[in-house]
Design an enzyme around this catalytic site. Structure first.
Site, mmCIF file in Angstrom:
data_model
loop_
_atom_site.group_PDB
_atom_site.id
_atom_site.type_symbol
_atom_site.label_atom_id
_atom_site.label_comp_id
_atom_site.label_asym_id
_atom_site.label_seq_id
_atom_site.Cartn_x
_atom_site.Cartn_y
_atom_site.Cartn_z
ATOM 1 N N LYS A 13 11.206 22.709 -4.105
ATOM 2 C CA LYS A 13 10.374 23.922 -4.055
ATOM 3 C C LYS A 13 9.434 23.878 -2.847
ATOM 4 C CE LYS A 13 8.638 23.231 -8.201
ATOM 5 N NZ LYS A 13 9.317 21.961 -8.532
ATOM 6 N N ARG A 88 4.148 27.896 -15.158
ATOM 7 C CA ARG A 88 4.909 26.772 -15.685
ATOM 8 C C ARG A 88 5.009 26.799 -17.208
ATOM 9 N NH1 ARG A 88 4.211 22.848 -11.293
ATOM 10 N NH2 ARG A 88 5.167 20.887 -11.855
HETATM 11 P P1 AP5 Z 1 10.007 18.680 -2.768
HETATM 12 O O1 AP5 Z 1 10.301 19.827 -1.866
HETATM 13 O O2 AP5 Z 1 8.706 17.948 -2.587
HETATM 14 O O3 AP5 Z 1 10.263 19.093 -4.296
HETATM 15 P P2 AP5 Z 1 9.404 19.967 -5.300
HETATM 16 O O4 AP5 Z 1 10.365 20.794 -6.077
HETATM 17 O O5 AP5 Z 1 8.308 20.663 -4.572
HETATM 18 O O6 AP5 Z 1 8.871 18.805 -6.221
HETATM 19 P P3 AP5 Z 1 7.443 18.525 -6.825
HETATM 20 O O7 AP5 Z 1 7.490 17.113 -7.366
HETATM 21 O O8 AP5 Z 1 6.348 18.800 -5.843
HETATM 22 O O9 AP5 Z 1 7.412 19.514 -7.990
HETATM 23 P P4 AP5 Z 1 6.555 19.438 -9.216
HETATM 24 O O10 AP5 Z 1 6.783 20.774 -9.747
HETATM 25 O O11 AP5 Z 1 6.790 18.320 -10.146
HETATM 26 O O12 AP5 Z 1 5.105 19.061 -8.618
HETATM 27 P P5 AP5 Z 1 3.760 19.873 -8.474
HETATM 28 O O13 AP5 Z 1 3.079 19.371 -7.295
HETATM 29 O O14 AP5 Z 1 3.988 21.334 -8.627
HETATM 30 O O15 AP5 Z 1 11.205 17.623 -2.600
HETATM 31 C C1 AP5 Z 1 11.206 16.410 -3.317
HETATM 32 C C2 AP5 Z 1 11.839 15.293 -2.453
HETATM 33 O O16 AP5 Z 1 13.219 15.618 -2.244
HETATM 34 C C3 AP5 Z 1 11.228 15.160 -1.050
HETATM 35 O O17 AP5 Z 1 11.234 13.803 -0.671
HETATM 36 C C4 AP5 Z 1 12.174 15.987 -0.154
HETATM 37 O O18 AP5 Z 1 12.175 15.516 1.187
HETATM 38 C C5 AP5 Z 1 13.511 15.739 -0.854
HETATM 39 N N1 AP5 Z 1 14.441 16.865 -0.713
HETATM 40 C C6 AP5 Z 1 14.169 18.192 -0.760
HETATM 41 N N2 AP5 Z 1 15.295 18.911 -0.607
HETATM 42 C C7 AP5 Z 1 16.307 18.001 -0.479
HETATM 43 C C8 AP5 Z 1 17.720 18.106 -0.288
HETATM 44 N N3 AP5 Z 1 18.328 19.290 -0.214
HETATM 45 N N4 AP5 Z 1 18.439 16.957 -0.204
HETATM 46 C C9 AP5 Z 1 17.828 15.748 -0.281
HETATM 47 N N5 AP5 Z 1 16.506 15.573 -0.438
HETATM 48 C C10 AP5 Z 1 15.754 16.697 -0.552
HETATM 49 O O19 AP5 Z 1 2.986 19.417 -9.800
HETATM 50 C C11 AP5 Z 1 2.476 18.103 -9.959
HETATM 51 C C12 AP5 Z 1 1.668 18.024 -11.247
HETATM 52 O O20 AP5 Z 1 0.536 18.915 -11.160
HETATM 53 C C13 AP5 Z 1 2.393 18.450 -12.542
HETATM 54 O O21 AP5 Z 1 3.144 17.393 -13.092
HETATM 55 C C14 AP5 Z 1 1.220 18.896 -13.414
HETATM 56 O O22 AP5 Z 1 0.550 17.781 -13.963
HETATM 57 C C15 AP5 Z 1 0.288 19.557 -12.414
HETATM 58 N N6 AP5 Z 1 0.542 21.009 -12.273
HETATM 59 C C16 AP5 Z 1 0.915 21.663 -11.131
HETATM 60 N N7 AP5 Z 1 1.053 22.974 -11.367
HETATM 61 C C17 AP5 Z 1 0.777 23.168 -12.672
HETATM 62 C C18 AP5 Z 1 0.784 24.309 -13.520
HETATM 63 N N8 AP5 Z 1 1.118 25.526 -13.061
HETATM 64 N N9 AP5 Z 1 0.469 24.117 -14.826
HETATM 65 C C19 AP5 Z 1 0.119 22.927 -15.313
HETATM 66 N N10 AP5 Z 1 0.096 21.799 -14.580
HETATM 67 C C20 AP5 Z 1 0.435 21.917 -13.261
#
Ligand code: AP5
Length: 213
Positions: A13, A88
């Protein structure tokens, strides 16, 4: 253009949102990035979020909705935005519906990035990101030129504390239970577009472009 980017942790994402932002001149609103920034600054909100994030659980809806409502007041969101990691839960989706209604606005697309679990674990445990500009790397798929250093600004790379294997497994379970049902929330509105999130980053982006253009 107003887009929701939905998908499990590690689906890409953040990676894809940054590409969309550049081409479409809209803002990325990542609740994960906002929470991490609050943690970095040591705010009360950051302190409250910390234990949930480190366990891979969701931060309470009231905290998230209050934070997003503040962001929605910013004029820089007027040209459009891509919501990354929000909503979410069903209460968050209801809250977003209300915020949009209050502003007389609609969503254009809900893009769902689909990637198998085994690939997600591999991606996340090898993720590193720049401590300053936030650029996302992967030690296996997209490593930096110099070990531990951002190619763009020379800042140190960080390993997110929630990217350990045990926490990733919980984050995936939380996604399936609390976030995946949102597809059913948006499906009746005809907004959902399923995107194959496997393969190389540019191929995935081309699939997104085919939907957006
Ligand atoms: P990346 O692009 O970083 O993936 P992502 O989908 O953004 O993953 P996140 O871990 O950031 O998502 P998330 O939803 O768990 O985290 P968030 O920060 O929102 O890619 C991941 C890896 O893969 C990278 O190394 C990239 O280089 C690689 N990659 C990408 N595309 C690729 C491809 N095609 N091939 C190979 N490799 C690839 O949330 C974190 C925490 O915050 C949550 O757990 C929760 O505690 C809290 N939080 C955030 N938002 C909320 C909400 N709305 N409600 C409640 N809690 C929340």
């Amino acid at each position: 253009m107003r887009i929701i980017l939905l998908g499990p942790p590690g689906a890409g994402k953040g990676t894809q949102a940054k590409m969309i932002v550049k081409d479409f001149q809209i803002k990325q609103l990542s609740t994960g990035d906002l929470l991490r920034e609050n943690r970095k600054q040591g705010t009360d909100l950051g302190k409250e979020a910390q234990k949930f994030m480190d366990a891979g659980d969701l931060v309470p809806d009231s905290v998230i909705l209050g934070m997003v409502a503040e962001e929605f007041k910013k004029p820089e969101l007027e040209p459009g935005y891509i919501l990354d990691g929000f909503p979410r839960t069903c209460p968050q989706a209801d809250g977003l519906d209300q915020l949009l209604k209050d502003q007389n606005l609609n969503l254009d697309h809900v893009l769902v990035l689909e990637v198998p679990d085994s690939e997600l674990v591999r991606r996340l445990t090898a993720r590193r990101s720049c401590s300053e500009c936030g650029h996302i790397y992967n030690l296996v798929f997209n490593p930096p030129q110099k070990d531990g250093i951002c190619d763009h600004d020379g800042s140190p790379l960080i390993h997110r504390s929630d990217d350990t294997e045990a926490t990733v497994v919980n984050r995936l379970a939380v996604y399936k239970k609390q976030t995946e049902p949102l597809i059913d929330h948006y499906d009746p509105q005809g907004l959902v577009r399923h995107i194959d999130g496997t393969g190389n980053v540019q191929d995935i982006y081309n699939r997104i472009l085919a939907v957006l253009k």
